[in-house]
Write an enzyme that holds these catalytic residues in place. Structure first.
Site, PDB file in Angstrom:
ATOM      1  CG  LEU A  73      -2.347  -0.981   1.266  1.00  0.00           C
ATOM      2  CD1 LEU A  73      -2.736  -1.003   2.605  1.00  0.00           C
ATOM      3  CD2 LEU A  73      -3.103  -0.486   0.281  1.00  0.00           C
ATOM      4  CG  ASP A  74       0.037   4.282  -2.235  1.00  0.00           C
ATOM      5  OD1 ASP A  74      -0.540   5.630  -1.208  1.00  0.00           O
ATOM      6  OD2 ASP A  74      -0.688   4.668  -3.488  1.00  0.00           O
ATOM      7  CE1 TYR A  75       5.338   8.667   4.348  1.00  0.00           C
ATOM      8  CE2 TYR A  75       3.875   9.890   3.412  1.00  0.00           C
ATOM      9  CZ  TYR A  75       4.635   9.221   4.474  1.00  0.00           C
ATOM     10  OH  TYR A  75       5.384  10.297   5.294  1.00  0.00           O
TER      11      TYR A  75
END
Length: 266
Positions: A116-118
């Protein structure tokens, strides 16, 4: 040399409740109760110490039944509810916070299953098994997300969700340093438009892939930026009421379902 041998022996030891839960139908909590009740023997000696560790050479019994090690089952999977502002990586050259800063130190060797991205949040599965991680990462198990986008969900967006999408240029929504340009998007398993407005819309989607920033690229193609993205479920394993920033082990039923999937995949 002696120290190295001792370290190797220590690494080969497994906590008794973990050994029982991974090689029988008992959960860790149930295993703890059995230990406390004196119903577990190790090498024919009753054990009541919950901190007991065993090796694959020890004979573990519940009553008269011998619990044998099944190496295909000896793995641990946890769920982590990732908050926004953490990277799913071991460390970041820019010094940003990573999930291992929040997770207990005993999970420092666990492998994240997907990313999951930032700016995204929600369910991340982690495991101490490379095989389990690879099988789940490359599976077509259902992933469920809730999204908020900065515009309306048009008929063209719905058509692409229903029928899939092939893009020669899918860089919009991707990371600026990503080398991925073209991308194919399979039809969504399902979607639900919760609200649809000119300024922003909310959508619940179920997809079967886990490509690099897949949803951000998909909606980015239609000029929609994802303002919020949260994953709630992966392969039938759900966050339920797990608080943000907290982790938990899989339940007995979740392990059972996972084993059925892994055994059927072999």
């Amino acid at each position: 040399m002696k120290k190295e041998i001792e370290e190797e022996q220590e690494e080969s030891l497994t906590r008794l409740n973990k050994f029982i839960s991974h090689n029988s139908n008992y959960s860790r909590r149930e295993a703890d109760k059995l230990i406390e009740e004196g119903r577990i023997t190790v090498n024919n000696k009753p054990v009541k110490d919950l901190a007991t560790k065993v090796s694959n050479k020890d004979i573990v019994r519940i009553g008269k039944k011998v619990i044998k090690e099944d190496k295909n089952k000896m793995y641990t999977v946890i769920i982590y509810n990732k908050p926004k502002g953490e990277l799913v990586t071991k460390n970041d050259p820019q010094g940003r916070k990573v999930i291992y800063d929040s997770l207990d130190k005993k999970y420092k060797h666990f492998i994240p299953i997907g990313r999951l991205d930032y700016a995204s949040e929600g369910l991340i599965l982690l495991t101490d098994s490379v095989d389990v991680a690879n099988k789940l990462m490359h599976s077509n198990l259902e992933r469920i997300y809730k999204l908020k986008v900065n515009g309306p969900v048009t008929s063209k967006v719905e058509e692409a969700m229903l029928n899939g999408l092939e893009l020669e240029d899918a860089r919009v929504g991707g990371h600026e340093k990503s080398k991925i340009k073209a991308m194919n998007f399979e039809p969504f398993i399902a979607y639900q438009i919760i609200s649809n407005n000119k300024n922003f819309s909310k959508i619940k989607v179920a997809i079967s892939e886990g490509k690099n920033r897949e949803l951000r690229r998909f909606f980015g193609h239609f000029g929609l930026d994802i303002l919020d993205l949260k994953r709630f479920e992966f392969g039938g394993i759900s966050l339920n009421n797990l608080p943000t920033g907290k982790s938990r082990y899989l339940t007995k039923d979740e392990y059972k379902d996972l084993r059925l999937f892994l055994n059927g995949d072999e």
